[in-house]
Scaffold this motif. Structure first.
Motif, PDB file in Angstrom:
ATOM      1  N   ASP A   1       0.798  -1.239   0.000  1.00 31.43           N
ATOM      2  CA  ASP A   1       0.000   0.000   0.000  1.00 31.43           C
ATOM      3  C   ASP A   1       0.824   1.279   0.000  1.00 31.43           C
ATOM      4  OD1 ASP A   1      -2.429  -1.267  -0.109  1.00 31.43           O
ATOM      5  OD2 ASP A   1      -2.754  -1.273   2.045  1.00 31.43           O
ATOM      6  N   ILE A   2       2.060   1.268  -0.532  1.00 27.97           N
ATOM      7  CA  ILE A   2       2.770   2.554  -0.613  1.00 27.97           C
ATOM      8  C   ILE A   2       2.123   3.460  -1.659  1.00 27.97           C
ATOM      9  CG2 ILE A   2       4.948   1.451   0.038  1.00 27.97           C
ATOM     10  CD1 ILE A   2       5.962   2.076  -2.795  1.00 27.97           C
ATOM     11  N   ASP A   3       1.347   2.848  -2.567  1.00 30.35           N
ATOM     12  CA  ASP A   3       0.670   3.663  -3.574  1.00 30.35           C
ATOM     13  C   ASP A   3      -0.635   4.257  -3.047  1.00 30.35           C
ATOM     14  OD1 ASP A   3      -0.612   1.232  -3.428  1.00 30.35           O
ATOM     15  OD2 ASP A   3      -0.194   0.646  -5.491  1.00 30.35           O
TER      16      ASP A   3
ATOM     17  N   VAL B   1       3.245   5.866  -8.152  1.00 30.22           N
ATOM     18  CA  VAL B   1       4.455   6.177  -7.385  1.00 30.22           C
ATOM     19  C   VAL B   1       5.321   7.200  -8.125  1.00 30.22           C
ATOM     20  CG1 VAL B   1       6.633   5.222  -6.522  1.00 30.22           C
ATOM     21  CG2 VAL B   1       4.485   4.014  -6.107  1.00 30.22           C
TER      22      VAL B   1
ATOM     23  N   TYR C   1       3.370  -2.201  -5.553  1.00 26.74           N
ATOM     24  CA  TYR C   1       2.970  -0.812  -5.836  1.00 26.74           C
ATOM     25  C   TYR C   1       2.518  -0.643  -7.283  1.00 26.74           C
ATOM     26  CZ  TYR C   1       7.744  -0.482  -7.786  1.00 26.74           C
ATOM     27  OH  TYR C   1       8.898  -0.698  -8.505  1.00 26.74           O
TER      28      TYR C   1
ATOM     29  N   ILE D   1       6.502   8.339   0.445  1.00 24.94           N
ATOM     30  CA  ILE D   1       7.145   7.301  -0.375  1.00 24.94           C
ATOM     31  C   ILE D   1       8.647   7.553  -0.454  1.00 24.94           C
ATOM     32  CG2 ILE D   1       7.291   6.318  -2.704  1.00 24.94           C
ATOM     33  CD1 ILE D   1       4.299   6.973  -3.020  1.00 24.94           C
TER      34      ILE D   1
END
Length: 582
Positions: A183-185, A219, A214, A192
Motif C-alpha cells: 500500500d505505498i501507492d 508512485v 505498488y 514514499i
C-alpha cells in the motif's frame, strides 16, 4: 453472503495462477539474500492482486525454509508513527526481536532513538516555521532550504548501531528476514520518498529481502514533485528497487471461473445464467480482480430490489448487471445515457455510450465495453430494470415532466442562488472568509487572495473521474490558497438525477483522495439545496474522510452545507465585502 476484500492467505485460493511465478520469484530472492540485500518490486495496478501474490510468496517460503523471519508493513496503516521510514524500521526490528532475549536490549535502544529523532524533527520544524515568518522575504529562500534539509537529518548513531546489531545477529545465526511492504501507492510522494530512502540506507544488507507491491504510475507521479530538480523518479526508484516483476495478467477464463465462484456464493442462479453472467462480469472488469469482485458484490446487493421472476430470465439478469456496471463507472450521471437506458432502444444506448467514450477518454474502456454488451443483448434489453433498480424513481419521472414543462414555458420554479454564489465566492476569495461550524461539519477558513476557478463539466470529469452532466444543473468551483485546495460542488433542486450523480462523485473523489492530497490539504465541500444527503450520510462521510486522512501526509476533508443553511451562507458571504473575516 457478504464477501470481504482481503488478499488471499493460501495458494489454495489462487484463482489466477499466481502460484508458479510467485514460487519461482520467492526462491530467487531467498538465494540472492544469502550474499546481498535485495529489494523487489511487485508492479501492478490497484486491485490487480499484488497483496495476494505476496501472500503466496510468503506461504511458499514458510513451508520451504526454516531459517526465515517475516514482517508485513502496511504503509496505509503505519501504527501511529507519522514518519513511514521510522515506522518501517520499528515494525521490522520489533517483529524479528519479538520473544528474542538477545535482541531485546538493541530493540529498546532503537525505540528510544526513534523517539529522539521524532522530537528533534518536530522542534527544528517549529523553530524554522517561526523564523520564516519573522525574516524578510529574500531571506526566506535560505530558511526554506534549511527546512528541506530536515528530511535529510543525520541519523542518530543509536539507530544505526541498533540496526547493525540486528544484521550481525542474523548473520551469526544464519537467519534471514523477508520484509513485505504493501500500500505505498496509497500514501503521499514525500512519504514514499522517505520510506524508499530508509530502505536504501538500512535494509540493503545481506540476509534481508524486501518485497514491495505498488502501482508504478502512481508512485512515479507522486515522487516527481518531491525529488530534487533533474532527478528522474523512475531512476530514483530503480536505484532502490533492484528487481522488478510485473504482476501476471489474469486470463479471461480465470476471471470467468473466479466470477462464477463469487456468483455462486452470493446468488442462487441456474448454471446457464451463472455462466453467462460470469462471462459478462469478466469483460466488464477489464482484467482487474478487485473490480470484478466489487462489481459482483454490488450486483448481488442490487438484485434484492428486483422481483424474483426476473431471476429466471437470463436476459433480464444480464441487463441488470450491465446497468449496475454503468452506474459504478459513473456513466448514468450522463442524462443522455440514463434516458437511453430508460427508453430501452439498444441502438440508442450504444450510440450514446460511444459518443460519451469519444468525449471522455478516461472512461472510454467502460463505455465502449458496456455498449458492446448492450448490442450483444439486442433486441432483448429490458428498460423496466431502470425503475426496478431504482435508477429512476416515480418521483424522478414526475420531476422530469415538471422540468420539461418549465423548459417549454421558460419559467423557473426555484431561485437560482448558484449564480449569486459564484459572485459572492469571488469577493470572499479576494478578502478571505470563514464558514462557521454551524454552516457545515466544521469551520472552513479561506485566506485572503485565494484563487477561484469555475470547473467545466468536461474538466471535472477528467480531473476527478466523475460523470459529465449538464452544467446548468450542477456547478463546481476550485478554490486555492496557501497549502489548501478546495473543490466546491453545488446541487440544484431541479436536477433529476442529482442524488445518483453526487453519490458517484463522492465515490470517485474519496477513492482519489491519495492523489488529490499529495501536495496540499484537500477539502471537498458540497452545498446541497436538494437534501440529497441525510444527516447520517453526512456524518459517515466525514468520519470516512478522517480515516482516509490518517494515512496521508496532507489532510482530506469532507464539508457539507445543507438546504436550511444556504440562506445563512449567502448572508455571511455578503458581509465579507464590508468585513474581511466573519
Amino acid at each position: 453472503m457478504v464477501l470481504g476484500d482481503d488478499a488471499i492467505e493460501a495458494i489454495d485460493a489462487d484463482w489466477f495462477e499466481f502460484g508458479p511465478a510467485a514460487i519461482v520469484l520467492a526462491d530467487q530472492l531467498h538465494e540472492i539474500s544469502e550474499s546481498s540485500g535485495v529489494c523487489c518490486g511487485i508492479i501492478g495496478s490497484w486491485g490487480s492482486g499484488k497483496s495476494s501474490f505476496m501472500r503466496i510468496m510468503e506461504e511458499h517460503l514458510r513451508k520451504s525454509y526454516s531459517n526465515l523471519s517475516f514482517c508485513w508493513f502496511t504503509a496505509w496503516d503505519p501504527g501511529g508513527i507519522q514518519d513511514l521510514g521510522d515506522a518501517m524500521l520499528y515494525r521490522l526490528f520489533g517483529d524479528v526481536a519479538k520473544g528474542n532475549d538477545e535482541l531485546s536490549e538493541a530493540f529498546g535502544r532503537l525505540e528510544l532513538a526513534l523517539g529522539v529523532r521524532k522530537s528533534m524533527r518536530e522542534r527544528a520544524s517549529r523553530v524554522l516555521e517561526t523564523v520564516s515568518e519573522a525574516v524578510p522575504e529574500p531571506a526566506r529562500v535560505v530558511v526554506k532550504a534549511a527546512s528541506g534539509l530536515l528530511s535529510e537529518l543525520d541519523t542518530p548513531r543509536e539507530v544505526k548501531d541498533s540496526f547493525d546489531e540486528l544484521v550481525r545477529w542474523l548473520g551469526s545465526n544464519n537467519r534471514r528476514v523477508f520484509l513485505f511492504i504493501d500500500d505505498i501507492d496509497r500514501t503521499s510522494g514525500e512519504q514514499i520518498r522517505v520510506l524508499l530512502s530508509e530502505l536504501k540506507q538500512y535494509v540493503s544488507h545481506r540476509n534481508i529481502a524486501v518485497v514491495i507491491g505498488y502501482d508504478e504510475n502512481y508512485v512515479i507521479k507522486a515522487l516527481r514533485p518531491v525529488l530534487p530538480s533533474g532527478v528522474d523518479p523512475l531512476q530514483f526508484l530503480a536505484k532502490i528497487v533492484t528487481v522488478r516483476r510485473h504482476l501476471p495478467s489474469p486470463t479471461e477464463q480465470e476471471l470467468r471461473t473466479y466470477a462464477a465462484s463469487l456468483l455462486n456464493k452470493t446468488l442462487h442462479l441456474d448454471e446457464s445464467t451463472g455462466a453467462a453472467l460470469a462471462g459478462f462480469a469478466a469483460r466488464l472488469s477489464h482484467g482487474n480482480p478487485r473490480k470484478l469482485k466489487t462489481l459482483i458484490l454490488d450486483f448481488a446487493s442490487d438484485m434484492r430490489l428486483i422481483h424474483r421472476e426476473v431471476y429466471s430470465d437470463e436476459q433480464s439478469v444480464l441487463c441488470a448487471l450491465i446497468l449496475v456496471a454503468a452506474r459504478r463507472a459513473g456513466l448514468l450521471g450522463d442524462q443522455n445515457i440514463l434516458e437511453s437506458f430508460g427508453n430501452g432502444g439498444e441502438d440508442e444506448i450504444a450510440q450514446k455510450l460511444h459518443e460519451y467514450a469519444k468525449s471522455t477518454p478516461e472512461k472510454a474502456d467502460d463505455a465502449n465495453t458496456i455498449a458492446d454488451l448492450v448490442e450483444a443483448l439486442s433486441p432483448n434489453f429490458n428498460p423496466m430494470l431502470v425503475s426496478e433498480l431504482r435508477l429512476v424513481t416515480p418521483a424522478d419521472e414526475d420531476l422530469m415532466d415538471e422540468q420539461r414543462e418549465e423548459r417549454a414555458s421558460g419559467r423557473r420554479s426555484h431561485f437560482d442562488w448558484r449564480g449569486s454564489l459564484e459572485a459572492l465566492l469571488s469577493v470572499g476569495a479576494k478578502r478571505g472568509f470563514s464558514v462557521k461550524p454551524s454552516l457545515s461539519c466544521g469551520a472552513i477558513g479561506v485566506d485572503a487572495g485565494a484563487k477561484l476557478t469555475r470547473v467545466s463539466s468536461l474538466e471535472f470529469a477528467k480531473k476527478y473521474h466523475g460523470p459529465r452532466v449538464d452544467s446548468s444543473q450542477v456547478s463546481a468551483y476550485e478554490l486555492r490558497w496557501s497549502h489548501n485546495e478546495m473543490l466546491i460542488v453545488t446541487t440544484a433542486m431541479t436536477a433529476v438525477y442529482a442524488h445518483r450523480v453526487y453519490f458517484n462523485w463522492i465515490e470517485s473523489i474519496f477513492s482519489s483522495a491519495p492523489l488529490l492530497a499529495v501536495d496540499n490539504d484537500f477539502i471537498f465541500w458540497v452545498i446541497d439545496d436538494s437534501s440529497i444527503f441525510p444527516k447520517k450520510a453526512v456524518s459517515d462521510l466525514s468520519r470516512q474522510a478522517e480515516e482516509i486522512s490518517k494515512g496521508l501526509k496532507h489532510a482530506f476533508f469532507f464539508r457539507y452545507t445543507g438546504e436550511s443553511e444556504i440562506e445563512s451562507l449567502l448572508k455571511l458571504l455578503l458581509s465579507v465585502e464590508a468585513e474581511p473575516k466573519e
